[in-house]
Design an enzyme around this catalytic site. Sequence first.
Site, PDB file in Angstrom:
ATOM      1  N   LYS A  68       0.860  -1.193   0.000  1.00 17.61           N
ATOM      2  CA  LYS A  68       0.000   0.000   0.000  1.00 17.61           C
ATOM      3  C   LYS A  68       0.889   1.234   0.000  1.00 17.61           C
ATOM      4  O   LYS A  68       1.938   1.238   0.660  1.00 17.61           O
ATOM      5  CB  LYS A  68      -0.874   0.015   1.265  1.00 17.61           C
ATOM      6  CG  LYS A  68      -1.634   1.328   1.476  1.00 17.61           C
ATOM      7  CD  LYS A  68      -2.565   1.312   2.671  1.00 17.61           C
ATOM      8  CE  LYS A  68      -3.221   2.689   2.827  1.00 17.61           C
ATOM      9  NZ  LYS A  68      -4.177   2.750   3.923  1.00 17.61           N
ATOM     10  N   GLU A  77      -8.633  12.560  11.946  1.00 18.17           N
ATOM     11  CA  GLU A  77      -7.926  11.327  12.307  1.00 18.17           C
ATOM     12  C   GLU A  77      -7.082  11.468  13.566  1.00 18.17           C
ATOM     13  O   GLU A  77      -5.994  12.079  13.561  1.00 18.17           O
ATOM     14  CB  GLU A  77      -7.054  10.845  11.140  1.00 18.17           C
ATOM     15  CG  GLU A  77      -6.438   9.492  11.460  1.00 18.17           C
ATOM     16  CD  GLU A  77      -6.078   8.657  10.237  1.00 18.17           C
ATOM     17  OE1 GLU A  77      -6.188   9.157   9.105  1.00 18.17           O
ATOM     18  OE2 GLU A  77      -5.670   7.500  10.447  1.00 18.17           O
TER      19      GLU A  77
HETATM   20  C1  LIG Z   1      -4.291  10.822   3.530  1.00 18.27           C
HETATM   21  C2  LIG Z   1      -5.502  11.342   3.715  1.00 18.27           C
HETATM   22  O1  LIG Z   1      -6.538  10.612   4.246  1.00 18.27           O
HETATM   23  C3  LIG Z   1      -6.293   9.369   4.899  1.00 18.27           C
HETATM   24  C4  LIG Z   1      -7.309   9.268   5.970  1.00 18.27           C
HETATM   25  C5  LIG Z   1      -8.542   8.717   5.741  1.00 18.27           C
HETATM   26  C6  LIG Z   1      -8.801   8.023   4.541  1.00 18.27           C
HETATM   27  C7  LIG Z   1      -7.813   7.813   3.629  1.00 18.27           C
HETATM   28  C8  LIG Z   1      -8.082   7.044   2.378  1.00 18.27           C
HETATM   29  O2  LIG Z   1      -9.193   6.490   2.234  1.00 18.27           O
HETATM   30  O3  LIG Z   1      -7.232   7.026   1.485  1.00 18.27           O
HETATM   31  C9  LIG Z   1      -6.412   8.236   3.884  1.00 18.27           C
HETATM   32  O4  LIG Z   1      -5.721   7.110   4.336  1.00 18.27           O
HETATM   33  C10 LIG Z   1      -5.825  12.727   3.357  1.00 18.27           C
HETATM   34  O5  LIG Z   1      -6.946  13.167   3.600  1.00 18.27           O
HETATM   35  O6  LIG Z   1      -4.932  13.425   2.847  1.00 18.27           O
END
Ligand SMILES: C=C(O[C@H]1C=CC=C(C(=O)O)[C@@H]1O)C(=O)O
Length: 426
Positions: free
Chosen positions: A186, A231
């Site tokens: 990932k 988060e």
């Molecule tokens: C990296 C980010 O979100 C992260 C947090 C929630 C969902 C995310 C996703 O679904 O990709 C990301 O991991 C951002 O908002 O810049």
Amino acid sequence: MTPLTFSSSADAPRQAARLVARTFRLDADTLAKLPGGVSSLMGDGARVWLHPGTQLVAHGVAARLELPQGIEGGVAWIKEALASIEAADAVGRPGCGPVALGALPFDRTEPAALVVPAQIVGAASDGTAWVTTIGEGAAPAPHLERAEGHRRSPDSFTLRSALPHEEWCGRVARAVADIQQGALSKVVLARAVDVEANRPIVVEEVLRRLTALYPSCAIFHVDGFLGASPELLLSRRGRAVSSHPLAGTYAVSADVDADRRFAEVLRRSAKDQREHRFVVDAVAAALAPECASLEVPSEPSILSLRNVMHLGTPIHGQLAEAAPDALTLAARLHPTPAVCGTPREAAEAWLGAHEGIRRGLYAGLVGWVDARGDGDWFIGIRSATVDGARARMVAGVGVVAGSSPDAELVETQLKLQAMLAAIIRP
Ligand SMILES: C=C(O[C@H]1C=CC=C(C(=O)O)[C@@H]1O)C(=O)O
């Protein structure tokens, strides 16, 4: 008065011992003069932390805490330095007394700094409010005047993606190909959008809009870096520790039934579940050695915001007796696969070679720690860096096997809505 400067060296506690802090409760008469609560005091220069749990609005700098080797060089000395400040604290809540506050870069080795503010006005969720002042030799008298003055916001904006869409989508396709080849599992690829306004952006107004639009998030501002992060990387209150990793995203509509269906799609998506699991496993693995007990739900739940919904897993634990402070724990978790990737070293190397932007504070740590070791650290996402009439907004997406470049582009656009809606008001 020039602030003291401590760097990550042995003499930080000795330097800190020159400071004196005093915290007292704000009475009802004083609070009545602040109808918007402690946020009434945030002018453009204030360092701001507004979260439903704890709110801190800080002015001035009593000490700068420098990390010339970044968080990689160690952060445990910060809590020790705070603990050696002479403190008279009549309130005793988390966030009272000396506090180190700020934002730390995504790159663990990038030089960084936090500050011990000269004044913090704080509030807890039950309405208890306080002021702490800190100075050399003696705690100064507090200033509780509301930030006055109205500056005209910009009314003309130009927006530009740092990379053309096709080029950015090409990088997502490259990530998917490298994942399929087995180089990594990932990687979280970010995209920057630059704003140029016809007048300086009024930070205080942006923060007020974020507070109205994203009340459940941590609204923050540190020297032009601001945002509304959903988060929670790590929160510590005594021995209680929690984290709320997010990953896996879907759009939100204004229709309750449609959103219920979207939530079901997200819950059943194998791709999003996989993307999410990498984060939960990494957070749980890093916390477990420090905990006497740790609860990690086996299934994620849905965290719904105004623009997007996420898969989220609320993790709660009881720390072992000798566990470190909130900042040390947060620094140990960072960067999680929510913002970097898996395996971490391979993802960092991939980003260094292909992402094409300097992240700076985006996706780093933002929050505070106090002298007891309590604190809140969120991940600096849904954020922008404002410099006068310019701003750079950044949003990232988790790329795994099966990710589609076009869908990931749309996801960045949805995430960028948070800052766009707060900054762009023509
Ligand atoms: C990296 C980010 O979100 C992260 C947090 C929630 C969902 C995310 C996703 O679904 O990709 C990301 O991991 C951002 O908002 O810049």
